[in-house]
Scaffold this active site. Structure first.
Site, short mmCIF file in Angstrom:
data_model
loop_
_atom_site.label_atom_id
_atom_site.label_comp_id
_atom_site.label_asym_id
_atom_site.label_seq_id
_atom_site.Cartn_x
_atom_site.Cartn_y
_atom_site.Cartn_z
N SER A 102 0.84 -1.26 -0.10
CA SER A 102 0.04 -0.12 0.12
C SER A 102 0.83 1.25 0.03
O SER A 102 1.86 1.50 0.44
CB SER A 102 -0.86 0.02 1.16
OG SER A 102 -1.58 1.14 1.03
N ASP A 103 0.45 2.21 -0.57
CA ASP A 103 0.98 3.50 -0.62
C ASP A 103 0.11 4.71 -0.80
O ASP A 103 -0.88 4.58 -1.23
CB ASP A 103 1.99 3.70 -1.84
CG ASP A 103 2.79 4.71 -1.68
OD1 ASP A 103 3.74 4.85 -1.00
OD2 ASP A 103 2.59 6.00 -2.33
#
Length: 199
Positions: free
Chosen positions: A68-69
């Site tokens: 995730s970012d």
């Protein structure tokens, strides 16, 4: 069931993932997060979420890896983590009275089959018009210097806003659980039906 890996050392993402009640371990993906020239926020977080997940494929070859970012966009500019008081003050001063968009990339990577699912989640935050004293008071109380946007929505940061607009409030903290649940269901993992003998 393939074991879960969270490709992040973030305590905030780990706390969110714990909500699903499925065991996991955290590992650092060590990915260069520098944006590419002309890369928009959506493309950046989508690419980085995939790169973070796939970077751990060799180390964890029989796993489901979650990458995730997240980035914050204000006035069409990508804003990073403030890292200190002065930068956080500037960010909140600029956000005062504005709508700030948060883009969160999410990837579920099956390191056994090398298949993946990737999604970009938008969440918008409408800030109140804040006084300098309010900003200073908030920063002194919560010190959100390692948070995108310079606030913690799960804490006192909620007092900075007029309204929040989005499908999943968890995405604002860094992990869109509604989308992640859909991805896990497609891999045969249902948090509602999970039992200890599936570990």
């Amino acid at each position: 069931m393939l074991p879960l890996i969270l490709a992040s050392t973030s305590p905030f993402r780990a706390q969110l993932l714990k909500k699903l009640g499925i065991p996991f371990i955290q590992a650092s993906p060590e990915v260069d997060e520098t944006p590419k020239p002309t890369e928009c926020a959506q493309d950046l977080v989508t690419r980085l979420s995939y790169e973070k997940a796939s970077a751990l494929q060799v180390k964890f070859p029989h796993h489901l890896i979650i990458g995730s970012d997240q980035v914050c966009v204000l006035n069409k500019n990508i804003t990073g983590k403030p890292l200190n008081f002065d930068n956080a003050f500037t960010q909140l001063k600029q956000a005062s009275g504005q709508c700030v968009s948060f883009y969160t990339g999410l990837t579920l990577y099956n390191s056994l089959t090398l298949q993946h699912q990737t999604h970009c989640e938008l969440f918008q935050v409408y800030f109140r018009c804040l006084t300098d004293d309010e900003i200073i008071g908030y920063l002194n109380k919560e010190m959100p210097f390692y948070c995108a946007g310079s606030f913690k929505s799960e804490g006192l940061g909620i007092t900075l806003f007029d309204k929040l607009v989005g499908d999943d409030p968890n995405s604002l903290i860094g992990l869109p659980l509604i989308q992640l649940n859909k991805m896990l269901l497609s891999q045969g993992i249902n948090p509602l039906l999970f039992t200890d003998n599936q570990k």
